[in-house]
Design a protein around this motif. Structure first.
Motif, PDB file in Angstrom:
ATOM      1  N   GLN A  50       0.733  -1.216  -0.044  1.00 37.31           N
ATOM      2  CA  GLN A  50      -0.368  -0.232   0.254  1.00 37.31           C
ATOM      3  C   GLN A  50       1.407   1.465   0.162  1.00 37.31           C
ATOM      4  N   ILE A  51       0.443   2.175  -0.687  1.00 39.76           N
ATOM      5  CA  ILE A  51       1.141   3.735  -0.680  1.00 39.76           C
ATOM      6  C   ILE A  51       0.755   4.074   0.728  1.00 39.76           C
ATOM      7  N   GLU A  52       2.125   5.154   1.479  1.00 43.90           N
ATOM      8  CA  GLU A  52       1.701   5.705   2.246  1.00 43.90           C
ATOM      9  C   GLU A  52       0.675   6.444   2.731  1.00 43.90           C
ATOM     10  N   SER A  53      -0.356   6.842   3.568  1.00 46.55           N
ATOM     11  CA  SER A  53      -1.468   7.207   3.801  1.00 46.55           C
ATOM     12  C   SER A  53      -1.699   8.471   3.417  1.00 46.55           C
ATOM     13  N   LYS A  54      -0.710   9.315   4.003  1.00 44.46           N
ATOM     14  CA  LYS A  54      -0.738  10.528   3.210  1.00 44.46           C
ATOM     15  C   LYS A  54      -2.063  11.294   1.573  1.00 44.46           C
ATOM     16  N   PHE A  55      -1.801   9.896   1.354  1.00 43.26           N
ATOM     17  CA  PHE A  55      -2.273   9.979  -0.380  1.00 43.26           C
ATOM     18  C   PHE A  55      -3.689  10.659  -0.498  1.00 43.26           C
ATOM     19  N   LEU A  56      -4.229  10.267   1.281  1.00 49.07           N
ATOM     20  CA  LEU A  56      -5.793   9.981   1.224  1.00 49.07           C
ATOM     21  C   LEU A  56      -5.948  12.080   1.559  1.00 49.07           C
ATOM     22  N   ASN A  57      -4.662  12.474   1.987  1.00 48.24           N
ATOM     23  CA  ASN A  57      -5.434  13.714   2.476  1.00 48.24           C
ATOM     24  C   ASN A  57      -4.712  14.554   1.234  1.00 48.24           C
ATOM     25  N   HIS A  58      -3.849  13.616  -0.291  1.00 50.97           N
ATOM     26  CA  HIS A  58      -3.690  14.458  -0.839  1.00 50.97           C
ATOM     27  C   HIS A  58      -4.457  14.825  -1.601  1.00 50.97           C
ATOM     28  N   VAL A  59      -6.062  12.994  -2.248  1.00 49.65           N
ATOM     29  CA  VAL A  59      -7.189  13.047  -2.962  1.00 49.65           C
ATOM     30  C   VAL A  59      -8.187  14.469  -1.840  1.00 49.65           C
ATOM     31  N   THR A  60      -7.983  14.038  -0.791  1.00 44.87           N
ATOM     32  CA  THR A  60      -9.335  15.586  -0.364  1.00 44.87           C
ATOM     33  C   THR A  60      -9.021  16.563  -1.283  1.00 44.87           C
ATOM     34  N   LYS A  61      -7.491  17.255  -1.045  1.00 37.61           N
ATOM     35  CA  LYS A  61      -6.894  18.759  -1.519  1.00 37.61           C
ATOM     36  C   LYS A  61      -7.307  18.739  -2.828  1.00 37.61           C
ATOM     37  N   LEU A  62      -7.184  18.102  -3.303  1.00 37.30           N
ATOM     38  CA  LEU A  62      -7.977  17.965  -5.079  1.00 37.30           C
ATOM     39  C   LEU A  62      -8.924  18.034  -5.372  1.00 37.30           C
ATOM     40  N   GLY A 117      -7.542 -10.790 -10.006  1.00 34.14           N
ATOM     41  CA  GLY A 117      -6.883 -10.752  -7.957  1.00 34.14           C
ATOM     42  C   GLY A 117      -6.566  -9.709  -8.383  1.00 34.14           C
ATOM     43  N   GLU A 118      -5.322  -9.289  -9.335  1.00 34.59           N
ATOM     44  CA  GLU A 118      -4.370  -8.005  -9.605  1.00 34.59           C
ATOM     45  C   GLU A 118      -5.288  -6.452  -9.620  1.00 34.59           C
ATOM     46  N   LEU A 119      -6.734  -6.459 -10.515  1.00 29.51           N
ATOM     47  CA  LEU A 119      -7.518  -5.613 -10.216  1.00 29.51           C
ATOM     48  C   LEU A 119      -8.602  -5.025  -8.960  1.00 29.51           C
ATOM     49  N   ARG A 120      -8.806  -6.378  -8.246  1.00 33.04           N
ATOM     50  CA  ARG A 120      -9.105  -6.383  -6.981  1.00 33.04           C
ATOM     51  C   ARG A 120      -8.133  -5.563  -6.069  1.00 33.04           C
ATOM     52  N   ASN A 121      -6.859  -5.595  -6.339  1.00 33.36           N
ATOM     53  CA  ASN A 121      -5.612  -5.451  -5.740  1.00 33.36           C
ATOM     54  C   ASN A 121      -5.338  -3.689  -5.927  1.00 33.36           C
ATOM     55  N   VAL A 122      -6.015  -3.139  -6.813  1.00 32.57           N
ATOM     56  CA  VAL A 122      -5.868  -1.630  -6.825  1.00 32.57           C
ATOM     57  C   VAL A 122      -6.064  -0.797  -5.924  1.00 32.57           C
ATOM     58  N   ALA A 123      -7.687  -0.538  -5.420  1.00 29.04           N
ATOM     59  CA  ALA A 123      -8.093   0.356  -4.562  1.00 29.04           C
ATOM     60  C   ALA A 123      -6.918   0.015  -2.955  1.00 29.04           C
ATOM     61  N   ARG A 124      -6.885  -1.333  -2.458  1.00 29.70           N
ATOM     62  CA  ARG A 124      -5.495  -1.366  -1.939  1.00 29.70           C
ATOM     63  C   ARG A 124      -4.435  -0.805  -1.527  1.00 29.70           C
ATOM     64  N   VAL A 125      -4.077  -1.482  -2.686  1.00 30.59           N
ATOM     65  CA  VAL A 125      -2.317  -0.038  -3.395  1.00 30.59           C
ATOM     66  C   VAL A 125      -3.050   0.986  -2.511  1.00 30.59           C
ATOM     67  N   LEU A 126      -3.886   1.451  -3.185  1.00 28.21           N
ATOM     68  CA  LEU A 126      -4.296   3.436  -3.021  1.00 28.21           C
ATOM     69  C   LEU A 126      -5.416   3.095  -1.815  1.00 28.21           C
ATOM     70  N   CYS A 127      -4.676   2.585  -1.006  1.00 34.74           N
ATOM     71  CA  CYS A 127      -5.422   2.992   0.805  1.00 34.74           C
ATOM     72  C   CYS A 127      -6.813   2.947   0.432  1.00 34.74           C
TER      73      CYS A 127
END
Length: 336
Positions: A50-62, A117-127
């Motif tokens: 998974q990428i670091e959780s601050k990605f969520l804040n980045h998405v919110t700002k956008l 399985g790879e496609l299902r995993n995308v959302a997990r990678v993106l927090c």
């Protein structure tokens, strides 16, 4: 109609892709009336899950800066394939797992397979963030081929990313072969003796390189002080240390670059060998040219010349911008 309405609003496109195995880059464009008004870019650490959780804040700002946000993710794992077939008998010929794969049939009678399985995993990678669009790099390379194919030539096209590459063989717009290959190897796994060699120094005239004692001699410390102050000598020491560090970085970069060259060269060579020798591809023609679209920044003319000499075919490269390539596809699909 929906696309026309969207054009009057501020839309943000967020493209997420790998720059290496440990980093994911998020590049955004803010678009209104078919014009890009602003861009942003930020890198996020990736631990393999998974990428670091601050990605969520980045998405919110956008989201706060636009009427709508569209997130596109580029798959960068090897659990994806491209085959020159578009029906079940053809899939069976290449041993494709139809039930366990997401299938995209492409123009010209070829197909991209991606593990479900790879496609299902995308959302997990993106927090937990679910992307609106998911792309295979095979599709990205096809966009390049579609707009700049070499007419009448059997050509190996390569889209070279930072940590992997996509190789596909086409004649005009007829797909013949495709493969995903990783180029993200550790430097210490390479044969450094062959990957990076220092030139031999001729010491037969070594006396010319030795500074004679009489050429560099001070009678006393006062004379030395007259030549330069203590601060000046300290400055020289700092400069020398900086030079050593820079030289070390240059050597490390050169070794890394040599390693990437070697891996990419082998990937190209192995793809051609597989295409020639594998009976699945029913090949009767020889490769006329190799065309590399380079998004990594390390492919150069010398590499192409060396590879051309080895393969005995013409090799050319074109620098390309992965961010721009992704956004163009997204904008076209969203009619922005």
């Amino acid at each position: 109609m929906a696309g026309i309405i969207r054009r009057f609003l501020t839309n943000a496109i967020l493209c997420v892709f790998a720059t290496d195995t440990r980093t994911r880059r998020a590049y955004a464009e803010f678009i209104r009336n078919l014009k890009v008004n602003k861009t942003s870019q930020e890198d996020f650490d990736f631990d393999g899950v998974q990428i670091e959780s601050k990605f969520l804040n980045h998405v919110t700002k956008l989201k706060e800066g636009a009427n709508a946000l569209y997130i596109a993710n580029l798959l960068s794992t090897p659990n994806q394939w491209a085959v020159p077939a578009s029906d079940i008998p053809g899939f069976n010929k290449f041993g494709m797992n139809v039930e366990g794969s997401y299938i995209v049939r492409m123009p010209g009678g070829w197909t991209i397979f991606t593990s479900k399985g790879e496609l299902r995993n995308v959302a997990r990678v993106l927090c937990g963030v679910k992307p609106d669009l998911v792309y295979s790099p095979f599709a990205l390379l096809y966009e390049k081929i579609r707009t700049s194919f070499l007419a009448g030539k059997l050509t190996l096209y390569v889209y070279n990313f930072e940590s992997y590459c996509i190789l596909m063989i086409f004649k005009d717009l007829e797909m013949k072969y495709g493969v995903f290959a990783s180029t993200d190897a550790q430097v210490n796994a390479l044969d450094l003796d062959s990957a990076y060699k220092l030139d031999t120094v001729d010491i037969s005239d070594i006396d010319n390189f030795i500074l004679k004692e009489e050429e560099f001699k001070f009678e006393n410390f006062q004379e030395l002080s007259a030549e330069g102050t203590q601060n000046e000598f300290e400055d020289l020491e700092e400069i020398a240390e900086t030079d050593v560090k820079n030289e070390k970085k240059d050597v490390e970069w050169s070794v890394t670059q040599a390693g990437k060259f070697d891996i990419l060269r082998k990937d190209v060579r192995n793809a051609i060998k597989d295409y020639y020798s594998n009976p699945l591809f029913e090949n009767i023609d020889f490769i006329d040219e190799v065309r590399i679209f380079d998004a990594s920044g390390y492919v150069d003319e010398q590499f192409c010349k060396d590879l051309s000499d080895e393969l005995l075919v013409e090799v050319k490269f074109t620098p390309t911008d992965l961010r721009s390539d992704m956004c163009k596809i997204v904008r076209r699909e969203l009619e922005l």
